[in-house]
Enzyme design. Structure first.
Site: not given
Length: 462
Positions: A288, A383
């Site tokens: 992440c 993302e």
């Protein structure tokens, strides 16, 4: 359905852990290894009934655990860490089989960090204090009171390490826990329940409920007896959790998606910059906090790209159990399709794949670098959570402006992934809400109380 399966030679219980005992569900879900697509086993598939039972167990165990002395809580958490150390090899091979991350990383870094999570927060608990202060002769004393049952929802990319990053401070704070691991990698959470029980953690203090968030998430996050919720995952899921938690105004800590930049200026050590950039492919890009946007000053962009391609081309992709492997498989075919969709849409819009840009063998996505991408394009803004980086150039004027306006939870200068558990960790804006780490973790998992005491004989209430 068997109660236990054997994974890489290690027995793993497939049932939930609720109130200090194993509990089976009537239905199951299939756990598949990303390495070769083999079925690892059928795992108990939680329902709202199991979710409610886990919260009830946590609520029942909370008063005694909250009243347990700091020293005793710390002792038990150290015993859990010892248990992790004793079973480190088993945890490593099971997690590699379950989520496809490198076995060498699990052995040398990830599982030792799991034990460290427990030791760190156990020790920090014993030093947690705020110096008393006076207000017109009155003494102010700040205390951290356990908040209550906590629901911890964890991701699949580093299952046990990220679970214990939440479990350890929650337990240290005196809270009881309901842990909901990701359905794509549930196995080491089950082993953690065994380790915690063997270490003497009382029944009901840690509960593990397996299953799909879409089926049991709301039962956990909207429950009136839950006092804290911590979640690591995507922004859309976080929005659903926040809406569910809003019914009880339950405090949230959210660690969400990232699209961090790696800034390379003309005066940088270019070899170091390239090394750090290639490092962003770690864990098949399923990290992440990976810096997936390479922003390179125009005057060095060509040379940087040449060196990057040369180094990245030497990476070995394959079986994560092989010591020579640098990049393992993608966690799940659905995630592979998602990654490939991002890249296909980007190239259709004019992006150029300098390296990679395709899937291999249905389980691996080739390390990819895309150039000629627009700032407002999907591939730059969203993302991907895979081994896909973009490269854009910065003018000198823009570089100065960017560094002055960074909004980020963590900034690394000439380094990457240097983490200290005493530092605050979390994202800014849509990358997260709140901070955990050190005292910040206790601030979240506790109710902070200020007790003001009048001096003896004080009568003036004005």
């Amino acid at each position: 359905m068997p109660d236990k399966i054997t994974v890489a030679g290690v027995p793993v219980d497939t049932r939930h852990w609720i109130g200090g005992r194993r509990v089976a569900s009537g239905d199951t879900f299939t756990d598949v290894s990303p390495i070769d697509g083999s079925v690892l086993g059928e795992i108990s598939r939680g329902t709202p009934a199991e979710a409610a039972a886990a919260v009830a167990a946590a609520k029942a165990a909370f008063p005694a655990w909250a009243a347990t002395s700091r020293a005793e809580r710390a002792r038990i958490l150290h015993a859990v860490a010892d248990g992790v150390d004793k079973r480190l090899e088993e945890l490593a091979v099971v997690e590699t089989t379950d989520n496809g991350a490198l076995l060498r990383s699990h052995r040398r870094g990830v599982m030792p960090r799991v034990a460290h999570n427990f030791r760190f927060f156990a020790d920090w608990l014993l030093t947690l204090e705020h110096e008393d202060f006076e207000t017109r002769g009155h003494r102010n004393h700040v205390s951290w009171d356990p908040a209550g049952p906590s629901v911890l929802i964890t991701p699949w990319n580093a299952p046990l390490m990220l679970a214990t990053w939440k479990v350890a401070p929650a337990l240290a704070a005196g809270n009881t826990v309901v842990l909901k691991p990701a359905e794509w990698s549930p196995l080491t959470a089950s082993l953690l329940a065994d380790i915690a029980a063997a270490a003497g953690l009382p029944a009901g203090v840690l509960n593990v409920v397996q299953g799909y968030g879409s089926e049991i998430g709301d039962a956990l996050t909207s429950h009136p007896d839950v006092r804290r919720i911590s979640f690591t995952g995507s922004v859309p899921t976080a929005r659903r959790i926040a809406a569910s938690a809003a019914t009880q105004l339950t405090p949230l800590s959210l660690e969400l998606g990232g699209k961090s930049p790696l800034l390379v200026f003309a005066d940088a050590d270019l070899d170091l910059a390239v090394d750090l950039a290639v490092e962003q492919y770690d864990n098949a890009g399923q990290v992440c906090l990976a810096a997936t946007r390479l922003l390179v000053q125009e005057s060095i962009a060509e040379e940087f790209t040449r060196r990057f391609v040369e180094k990245a081309s030497r990476l070995t992709q394959g079986d994560p159990r092989d010591e020579a492997t640098d990049i393992g498989p993608t966690i799940h075919p659905r995630q592979l399709e998602k990654i490939d969709g991002f890249v296909r849409r980007a190239t259709a819009a004019g992006a150029r794949a300098v390296i990679g840009g395709h899937a291999e063998d249905g389980r691996y996505y080739a390390p990819t670098l895309l150039t000629d991408v627009a700032q407002d394009s999907e591939i730059v803004q969203e993302e991907v959570f895979g081994p896909v980086l973009t490269l854009q150039t910065l003018s000198l004027i823009r570089a100065d402006r960017v560094t002055d306006r960074l909004v980020a939870g963590t900034v690394w200068v000439n380094c990457f992934f240097v983490r200290d558990l005493q530092a605050p960790f979390g994202g800014s804006r849509l990358s997260g809400v709140g901070r955990e780490g050190g005292t910040w973790s206790f601030d979240f998992y506790c109710d902070l109380k200020n007790t003001v005491t009048a001096p003896e004989g004080w009568q003036d209430h004005g």
